[in-house]
Design a protein around this motif. Sequence first.
Motif: not given
Length: 574
Positions: A251-259
């Motif tokens: 989720f640390l990774h995917h929060s940046n994908v969403d950003r």
Amino acid sequence: RCQKTSEDLVDSYFQIAGIHGLPYVRWDGAGPEQPVEVPAGYCQHFTTIITTWHRPYCALYEQTINRHAIDIAAEYKVDREEWQKAAGNLRLPYWDWAVHPLPPKEFYDHSQFSQVAIILPDGTSGKVDNPLLAYKFHTGKGPEPPKDPNFDWKNSLADFPATVRHPTGPNSTSDIDSFEGYLIRQFERTRRDIAALLLKVDDWFKFGTQAAGSGSFTNSLEALHGSLHFRIGRGGHMNQEPYAAFDPIFFLHHSNVDRVLALWQAIHYQQWVSPQNDSAATWVTKRRTLVDENTPLAPFWKSQTNFWTSAQCRDWTVLHYTYPEFDGLQMTDTSAVSEAITRRARDLYYDDNTFPAFSGSIPTAPAAPPAPPQVGFTTILSANFIVRTISGLWSVLTRAGRSTRLSESIEWTVRIRCKQADLYKTSSILIFLGGIPSDGNTCINDERFAGSYDPFVNPYPQGCRNCVDNVNTVLEGFIHITADLIRQGLDVMDVGRVKDYLQQNLKWAVWTHGGEYGRVEDLKSLEVTVIDTPIYGPEGAEIPLIGGVRKHSEVTFDKPGGRVRVLGHSSAHR
């Protein structure tokens, strides 16, 4: 507390992580008790809504963590109001892997941070096990993949009692040196790809999905996200789609994908989800139905009876979060927001490595990332730990004007295409300029290494209907090699000489989930192609214009996995 919630409960860490893949069970009543198609799963990888599907997914986890934080804050005897305020403001952190090569050490360095210090409800300090390093399966092992007598891939991750990254063997801990080495070695390529994606790709399909399209010259967000999954996990849970979400770093990774999705949306505000026909099935959707912005993003409920759609979460703030880049901007003025975010993306990611052969003016240094807001548990973490925020202030710099004289050069790229069906055992397709190193485990440190395509294909497709239906979907990725050619002393404008050099020196190899080289010949549909893209602009321009893709198929003719000769067709136009 979230990770310790019984795995039988719908809001447990285990069940929320399981939405992404294994154990392929129905979640929170989403869809019929018997799935529309068997096998099932909710996976939307390789579809036009892959990035938007993960948006409510991250929000679901964020809201679950937020509820736990509020409950915990209510237990505090000291400074309760401040803790309750912090808990209410708590949002997921993101790791901008195109600015910071490594995440905060609290997320991976078990030698230093196996425990973390916190303030306890009675106001005293104490240490607790660090939940950011791994998820410990309550049964002592992970979920088993579905069995298939026709599929000979041997599973190993189900036997691990906790998630792991870069394992060195069965039941090993994460290899910190390998983890850091992979991410640092590939950092400049990540940064270069993000700059090109945000600033020069203006088509939704080319931006969002790694399903092969037409005319792309750089990696999609899905392809980039898959590469980070590989580099973070490499043989561990993050490297395999059915297990990935069990690793807390997911989720640390995917929060940046969403950003990145939010930044791209703001820059290219007239673009959104492109409709896709002949879709695969999931637990909820049927095959051969139109997928568009109104397709339900199951299993993420918006109400008691309806799921979120891409159209409904196009504005991410309806999910009660935003990103620091947008603070202080008037979001209703889409044109002004586009200009402001373009400048911000350029300052963050664009430098002389983005298009190394372009002679235009380059910003001298990227802008510093925003300071991390001091909310929730961010105070205990490193300086590059940034959270999604609620409020703040942002100022935008301006740039000088430009002259009209044109400067032109060429960007050289290796394009890789392959059907999903041939990639189940493959972690990466590695590109080299020169020979292939004998030790694949250390090949990224070899000067001949030019990059990799990491497709993030489910190695256990039997349980996922979308994966089964997409067996013939052709995926594509890109490795930019201009900087490598320049280091070899080549003039990238000398097309003939570059082609001659690549015919002699361009090599590729397959790296498997088993941690060894595989046979290129086993990837029947693999197609490695050299392309070039003209880049040009006014003298002094900071960001060039991009011309049409030109293929040089003859460079890889008659090589395993290379281009296939077709009589009567010009190799430059196939």
